[in-house]
Structures are given as C-alpha cells and as structure tokens.
Design an enzyme around this catalytic site. Structure first.
Site, PDB file in Angstrom:
ATOM      1  N   ASP A 249       0.793  -1.042  -0.079  1.00  0.00           N
ATOM      2  CA  ASP A 249       0.049   0.002  -0.075  1.00  0.00           C
ATOM      3  C   ASP A 249       0.919   1.403  -0.097  1.00  0.00           C
ATOM      4  OD1 ASP A 249      -2.212  -1.479   0.033  1.00  0.00           O
ATOM      5  OD2 ASP A 249      -2.469  -1.568   2.100  1.00  0.00           O
ATOM      6  N   LYS A 271      -3.662   3.319  -2.550  1.00  0.00           N
ATOM      7  CA  LYS A 271      -4.918   4.130  -2.792  1.00  0.00           C
ATOM      8  C   LYS A 271      -4.554   5.381  -1.900  1.00  0.00           C
ATOM      9  CE  LYS A 271      -7.812   0.144  -2.849  1.00  0.00           C
ATOM     10  NZ  LYS A 271      -8.852  -0.694  -1.957  1.00  0.00           N
ATOM     11  N   MET A 384      -9.159   7.742   9.289  1.00  0.00           N
ATOM     12  CA  MET A 384      -9.788   8.358   8.291  1.00  0.00           C
ATOM     13  C   MET A 384     -10.475   9.557   8.892  1.00  0.00           C
ATOM     14  SD  MET A 384     -10.628   5.411   5.777  1.00  0.00           S
ATOM     15  CE  MET A 384     -11.074   4.535   7.335  1.00  0.00           C
TER      16      MET A 384
END
Length: 478
Positions: A249, A271, A384
């Site tokens: 990642d 991502k 997040m």
C-alpha cells in the site's frame, strides 16, 4: 552513497604497500588473508614485515616507492605514517594507474577499506564512508559475537555442492534447499559430527528436495506497522525476506520496503483518498494470480491488516481460489499514536472500553452511536477522520459531548516527521484546517498528550511537532 561497496577479486593480482611501520602493518595483516601478490616498499621495515618477506608471504623492497613501482597494481596503500610522504607516493601511484588508499586520509583516497568480519568464505564488510570508524568497529564487534564460526565451513562445503544443487529447478526450489541447509540442517549436522556429517546431510537434503513436489504458493497478509521499521515484527521481517512478490500500500514507508528481498517483484497498489485508486478487484487478482503461480506473496498493509485494511475481501478472494494464506499482525496506528503522546487507550476509573472508528465509509461520512461516544470519559481512535473532522465535531456536540473534551491529532505517528496537534472538541475545527496536515493522521478523542500538563477540561493551544506513523491502507483517505 559516495563509496559503492564491492568485493574485488585479488587472486594473483598485484597489491602494493608503501611504508614499513604501524600503519603498513595494520593493512598487511588484512591483505595477507587474500591471495594477492603483495609488494612492500619501505626503507626501514618493521621486523614483522621483514619476517613475512623471509617466509615468502610478500616481496620486500628496502627503499622508498619511486615512479613505476605501482605499475599493474590493482590497489596501492600509502601507509608511511607521514602525511607528506603519503601524498608523494599516492601521486606516483595514481600516475601508474593504481587505485589509491591513503591511510587516515579520506579526502586523498580513491577507495576505503571497511571493517571486516571474516568467516571465510563468508565476509561481512562494514563501512561508514569514513565518517565514523569507531562505529564501524562497534558494529564489527557485535557481528563477531553474533555470527557463529561454523558459517565459514558451512559456506565452503556448500560452495563445493552448488553444482549438485543445480538438479533443482532454478528459483524458489533452490532457495528453499539452501535456506534449509544454512538455517537448520547444516548447523545441526556440524554440531553433531563435523564436516563429514555436513556432507552426508547435504546429500540427504538434496534427495528430499528433489522428491518433494514444487512448493505451493502462499500469501501472508502482513502488517507493516505505523511506519517505523523498528516496530516491524520479527515474523513480518522473515516474511519479507522470503517473499517472491510484495504487494504493498501507499502508506508503507520506503524504509520498510527496503527490507524485502532485492529480487522480489514489488507491486504498488496504493490508494489515496479522493485520488489515485487501485480497484479492490484488481488487487485481489494480483494476489490470486501470483499465489496460483506458486509464488510466496506478501500483501503488505500499513498498520495492522485486521483494522480497516479490507482484509476479509482479499482473504475471501484467496479462499475462493483454494489457495493458502496467513495473517501476520502489525502495530496499528492507534497504538503508535497513543504511545507518542504518553497515554493509554484505557485507564482504570476513566474508561473500561475504547472505540475504533472510521471517519467515513463507502457511502460517505460514517455514522456511529454518537450518544454513547458523547458520554463523559469516552475514548475513541478515529481512522480516516481528518476530512471528516467537522462532521464528527458537529455530531458529538449535537449529542451533548462536552466542548472542552480533549482531542489530539497525530500525523505520521512514529515516523521522524511526526506532528501532534492538540485541541478541544470545540476547536478541532478550524484548528485542524489551519494546521495544514498533509500526511496520514489519526484522531484521538478524549485524550491529550501527557506532556502537556494541562487540565483535561481545558483547551491546549500548543501544537507540538514530532514525527509519527500511520495506519492501514484505509487511512489514506485522511
């Protein structure tokens, strides 16, 4: 890297040393371990050098070095214990085309001699670009203590057996054979019966590997932790060392990627929130294809793969293909973040539980049981949560949360450039926007840094700056 490390073949080649004192002795003790043809130029050589010459171990010329003395030499050492004389002979040697080392003169040297751990034919060279020779010696001492002397005999016997091992298919099959030999069977055999036992063990081990069907592929879902390579687990490091393919990642740091095998295929499937995006189906396809082809795959996820890492979707894809998998947990961003501010996620008399929340999900900002979270002394680690901060702030205030509740935002937890932003619930925004955090961050609701020494009911106006790490791939939306 100014000095590129190489191992130079000196068998049958000429090496010249100018000098006959302590500096020359130090270099010659090392050079005499090689198969080079050694020539020493010294007007007044030490008795030890003279004795080596008498034994035929080197050629001694009893005069100062002159033009042409370094012709055809692979290496030249200026070791006269005299700066002016070293400068003179170094100039002559360069004119003769030799690579020159001036002892204790980094700027005047074209190459440097590293500290060496000798387990012939295994050699470990340690260099510090000449900046810290004492540190190089410290590392050498530690490696000398940790590397068993049996490495030399094992490597020497293994070298002679390499042509026999070529009966195994190239690649993974041979690596597995040699790993079993050096890591397990070889040391055991040497301890049991010496070199004769080792040779018998090699024959037996080769037969076992030839009879074994090809090793099936496997994927290990490995937690890379928050970013500091020292926080990587030993099991994770072993998985990286054995991997044929590493699928990683964006939040996995370069320092951790450096730990993978040099020959491993590295696939970036990172991502970014509201940015570059690798579809999950494509990631699944990468994993399944390489495992089905027999590769040992590491699916490297920032933080812990079981926390907001979409682990289940990838495991289900692997299971649907009837392939082998395992999980290697890692340190999650919440653990790294709370450690960096000197707090605990739970504390007796304050909170008996902690919530792990996401700021948004596939539908947008994520909804939670805000009424429960708004109760006094509640603690939550919000992944997040950077872009969702205003939404979270509004929901909590609407449900009665105390506006003075401490909130701490840790960017890049555990990394050298970690930043810690302290606020209260009422000032989280606009403080967070004003801080301009650009990296992955985690929001700790209900906790303030222990070092702030402020009343937890008051807002802290300090914005300490440190370095930190982040969490799993889903934090990328921060």
């Amino acid at each position: 890297m100014k000095h590129f490390p190489v191992f130079l073949d000196l068998e049958g080649r000429r090496v010249v040393v100018a000098g006959g004192g302590e500096a020359a002795l130090a270099k010659l003790r090392l050079l005499l371990k090689t198969q080079a043809h050694l020539t020493v130029f010294a007007s007044d050589p030490s008795p030890e050098i003279a004795a080596w010459a008498a034994e035929g171990r080197l050629r001694l010329v009893r005069r100062r070095a002159q033009p042409g003395d370094a012709m055809c030499a692979a290496l030249f050492y200026a070791a006269n214990d005299d700066d002016a004389e070293d400068a003179r002979v170094a100039k002559l040697a360069r004119a003769d085309g030799a690579l020159v080392n001036m002892v204790d003169n980094l700027q005047g040297s074209q190459f440097i001699t590293p500290a060496i751990v000798d387990r012939d034919p295994v050699t470990v060279a340690i260099g510090t670009e000449g900046a810290a020779p004492v540190l190089a010696r410290t590392i050498k001492r530690e490696l000398e203590e940790r590397l068993p002397t049996v490495l030399g005999p094992l490597a020497r016997i293994g070298k002679g057996f390499r042509h026999m091992a070529e009966a195994l298919p190239f690649g993974r099959a041979r690596r597995d054979f040699w790993a079993d030999y050096y890591d397990r069977d070889g040391p055991r055999a040497h301890a049991k019966g010496g070199e004769a036992e080792v040779r018998e063990t090699l024959d037996r081990l080769l037969g076992e590997h030839l009879a074994r069907s090809s090793r099936p592929g496997h994927v290990a879902f490995v937690g890379a932790g928050p970013g500091d390579p020292e926080l990587l687990t030993m099991k994770a490091r072993r998985a990286l060392d054995a991997a044929d393919v590493v699928i990683y990642d964006r939040l996995v740091t370069p320092a951790i990627l450096e730990l993978a095998r040099r020959e491993a295929l590295m696939i970036d499937v990172g991502k970014e929130g509201f940015g570059r995006h690798t579809p999950q189906d494509e990631i699944n396809a990468h994993i399944v294809r390489h495992v089905a082809e027999g590769a040992q795959v590491v699916r490297l996820k920032s933080g812990d793969p079981t926390i907001y890492g979409r682990l289940d979707e990838e495991v289900e894809a692997v299971e649907a293909a009837n392939l082998s998998w395992s999980v290697v947990p890692g340190i999650t961003a919440a653990s790294a973040s709370v450690a960096s501010i000197g707090q605990s996620l739970t504390r007796r008399g304050r909170n008996a539980s902690v919530r792990f929340l996401t700021g948004h999900d596939m539908k947008g900002f994520a909804d939670h049981d805000w009424a429960q979270l708004a109760k006094p002394n509640a603690v939550a680690a919000i992944y997040m949560g950077k872009r969702a901060a205003r939404f979270i702030q509004g929901r909590l205030l609407m449900h009665g949360a105390d506006p003075a509740t401490p909130v701490t935002v840790i960017e890049k937890a555990s990394r050298p450039d970690e930043r810690v932003l302290t606020a209260s619930l009422s000032t989280l925004e606009p403080k967070l926007t004003e801080a301009g955090l650009t990296g992955p961050a985690l929001v700790l609701f209900g906790l303030a840094p222990r070092s702030s020494h402020t009343d937890v009911r008051q807002e802290s106006h300090k914005t300490p700056t440190r370095l930190s790490h982040s969490e799993t791939a889903l934090q990328e939306a921060f």
